[in-house]
Scaffold this motif. Structure first.
Motif, PDB file in Angstrom:
ATOM      1  N   TRP A  42      31.939  45.875  45.196  1.00  0.00           N
ATOM      2  CA  TRP A  42      32.504  45.518  43.893  1.00  0.00           C
ATOM      3  C   TRP A  42      33.048  46.685  43.077  1.00  0.00           C
ATOM      4  O   TRP A  42      34.169  46.589  42.564  1.00  0.00           O
ATOM      5  N   GLU A  46      36.885  47.174  41.686  1.00  0.00           N
ATOM      6  CA  GLU A  46      37.062  47.265  40.233  1.00  0.00           C
ATOM      7  C   GLU A  46      37.922  48.491  39.895  1.00  0.00           C
ATOM      8  O   GLU A  46      38.868  48.405  39.108  1.00  0.00           O
ATOM      9  N   TRP A 304      33.682  32.369  43.934  1.00  0.00           N
ATOM     10  CA  TRP A 304      32.606  33.374  43.853  1.00  0.00           C
ATOM     11  C   TRP A 304      32.289  33.948  45.227  1.00  0.00           C
ATOM     12  O   TRP A 304      32.118  35.145  45.388  1.00  0.00           O
ATOM     13  N   ARG A 341      38.195  38.317  41.301  1.00  0.00           N
ATOM     14  CA  ARG A 341      37.411  38.954  40.225  1.00  0.00           C
ATOM     15  C   ARG A 341      38.334  39.690  39.236  1.00  0.00           C
ATOM     16  O   ARG A 341      37.892  40.586  38.525  1.00  0.00           O
ATOM     17  N   ALA A 349      35.673  36.928  34.929  1.00  0.00           N
ATOM     18  CA  ALA A 349      35.772  36.779  36.394  1.00  0.00           C
ATOM     19  C   ALA A 349      34.528  37.257  37.128  1.00  0.00           C
ATOM     20  O   ALA A 349      34.254  36.813  38.246  1.00  0.00           O
ATOM     21  N   ASP A 350      33.751  38.156  36.509  1.00  0.00           N
ATOM     22  CA  ASP A 350      32.543  38.655  37.179  1.00  0.00           C
ATOM     23  C   ASP A 350      31.338  37.750  36.958  1.00  0.00           C
ATOM     24  O   ASP A 350      30.253  38.036  37.457  1.00  0.00           O
ATOM     25  N   HIS A 362      41.793  30.220  41.792  1.00  0.00           N
ATOM     26  CA  HIS A 362      41.215  31.216  42.700  1.00  0.00           C
ATOM     27  C   HIS A 362      42.115  31.336  43.925  1.00  0.00           C
ATOM     28  O   HIS A 362      43.009  30.515  44.143  1.00  0.00           O
TER      29      HIS A 362
END
Length: 422
Positions: A42, A46, A304, A341, A349-350, A362
């Motif tokens: 993640w 990011e 997710w 995300r 989104a997280d 999505h």
């Protein structure tokens, strides 16, 4: 959820974040399968979304590639098939180029005009009238599997529920011999597994088993071709003008595509749904209080989880994306797992939120030419299993860490220990 492990997990995530932010972007290889196995991907994505949304990786052991990490840029690549090719001969749809000995053509790894006729052959199986018929069967089987789960003891949700139900569904879609149905799971795992995944011991073993897959399906194909057309995938392909003359490699490619499509997405969303609710107990409370939320819960789980983390294309011409010049022949990887995300396209989104206003925003099923042909069936299976779970159990408690798949393509689980109190 298993509070004793929560501290350890937070520590792993904190260390991963520090490492991701200390590593120069020029050294990023976001397709490293270990990031996915350890669930530490993640912070890398990011950073890429925020600092370099179209990123060139030159440090990968499997060759250079571009990463596309924002929602809108991914949509651009996915919907411009004339610029970004899926063709197997150019490397296919996964980050790693498909090796010559595994080059079995399937419609997901074809460009227009070859793609549409082969896809069209199987699509009648996923129309609303046929899904209504399948729903009855899915409900019966879900009820049967759930009613036979142990109470007050730990068991593996992946094996007892996710794999069992998806394999039963695949056996039905192919009209595949019931007693051999677990072969379908095995072949799916073999087809997507990386050399270090421990799924197979040697290249020779893998080729032998996939050869058995081809032999088995060829036999079924030849049997069905002689019979009147029926409504299973093999019969449909054996009797359609677009597919009846496929060679063995093309047949195997399409069958493996359909097995993976029916197996990985549904199986990993079924497991991911249990994990997500355990990690977000407030959402579990919300679902129990109002089971009608299943309709928005299902697409939220699929977002997710993002069961297939990426799709790859090959540039057919020089083109610009996100201010970067992509050259003809370059590999371009759409990271659905990152686009899902992206806070600019999806609010919060997280966070896992089962009553989102627009839960279908999505990327998990792709867009454009190659949008997942079986996506409505995947949603239907997830919806029905949760309707049946909520009728039976107060909760399904996760009692240990999930064991994740070693892959940056399939974002899935090998095991998830759970317990249902009686």
């Amino acid at each position: 959820m298993h509070g004793t492990n929560l501290g350890a997990r937070n520590e792993v995530q904190r260390a991963a974040r520090e490492k991701a932010y200390a590593t120069p972007l020029s050294e990023f290889h976001p397709g490293n399968p270990e990031l996915f196995r350890s669930d530490t991907l993640w912070p890398y994505f990011e950073r890429l979304r925020n600092e370099e949304p179209v990123h060139f990786c030159s440090t990968s052991p499997v060759g250079n590639y571009w990463s596309v990490t924002r929602y809108d840029d991914i949509m651009h690549v996915d919907t411009h098939a004339a610029i970004f090719s899926s063709d197997l001969k150019l490397g296919g749809i996964m980050l790693r180029d498909v090796e010559p000995e595994y080059q079995w053509p399937s419609f997901i790894a074809m460009d227009a005009p070859r793609h549409a006729p082969q896809r069209k052959t199987v699509s009648p199986l996923f129309t609303p009238p046929h899904l209504e018929q399948l729903a009855i069967l899915i409900r019966e089987r879900s009820a049967d599997v759930l009613d036979n789960l142990p109470r007050n003891e730990t068991f593996d949700w992946v094996d007892r529920v996710s794999v069992e139900l998806t394999t039963q569904m695949l056996a039905t879609l192919f009209d595949f011999p019931w007693e051999d149905r677990r072969k379908l799971t095995r072949w799916s795992d073999l087809a997507t597994a990386l050399p270090k995944s421990m799924v197979y011991d040697s290249h020779e073993q893998r080729m032998t088993e996939l050869g058995e897959c081809a032999d088995y399906f060829t036999r079924l194909w030849n049997e069905r071709a002689k019979l009147e057309p029926r409504s299973d995938l093999i019969s449909m392909m054996a009797h359609s003008d677009a597919t009846r003359h496929m060679d063995r490699d093309n047949l195997l490619g399409n069958l493996i595509l359909l097995i993976i499509g029916g197996n990985d997405t549904t199986r990993n969303s079924m497991t991911g749904s249990v994990l997500a609710l355990n990690e977000n107990p407030d959402q579990y409370d919300k679902l129990r209080a109002n089971p009608a939320l299943i309709d928005s819960f299902v697409p939220e789980v699929i977002r997710w989880q993002t069961p297939l983390a990426h799709m790859r294309r090959t540039a057919l011409q020089d083109t610009e994306l996100g201010g970067k010049l992509i050259r003809k022949g370059d590999r371009v990887v759409m990271w659905y797992v990152s686009g899902n995300r992206d806070g600019e396209a999806i609010e919060n989104a997280d966070s896992f939120i089962i009553d989102r206003a627009r839960p279908r925003t999505h990327l998990s099923f792709g867009f454009g030419l190659h949008r997942c042909v079986g996506m409505r069936l995947a949603e239907l299976q997830l919806k029905i299993i949760w309707e049946e779970i909520l009728k039976r159990f107060d909760s399904i408690e996760v009692v240990g860490e999930p064991k994740r798949v070693y892959s940056s393509f399939v974002r899935g689980y090998e095991a998830l220990p759970v317990r249902i109190s009686g």
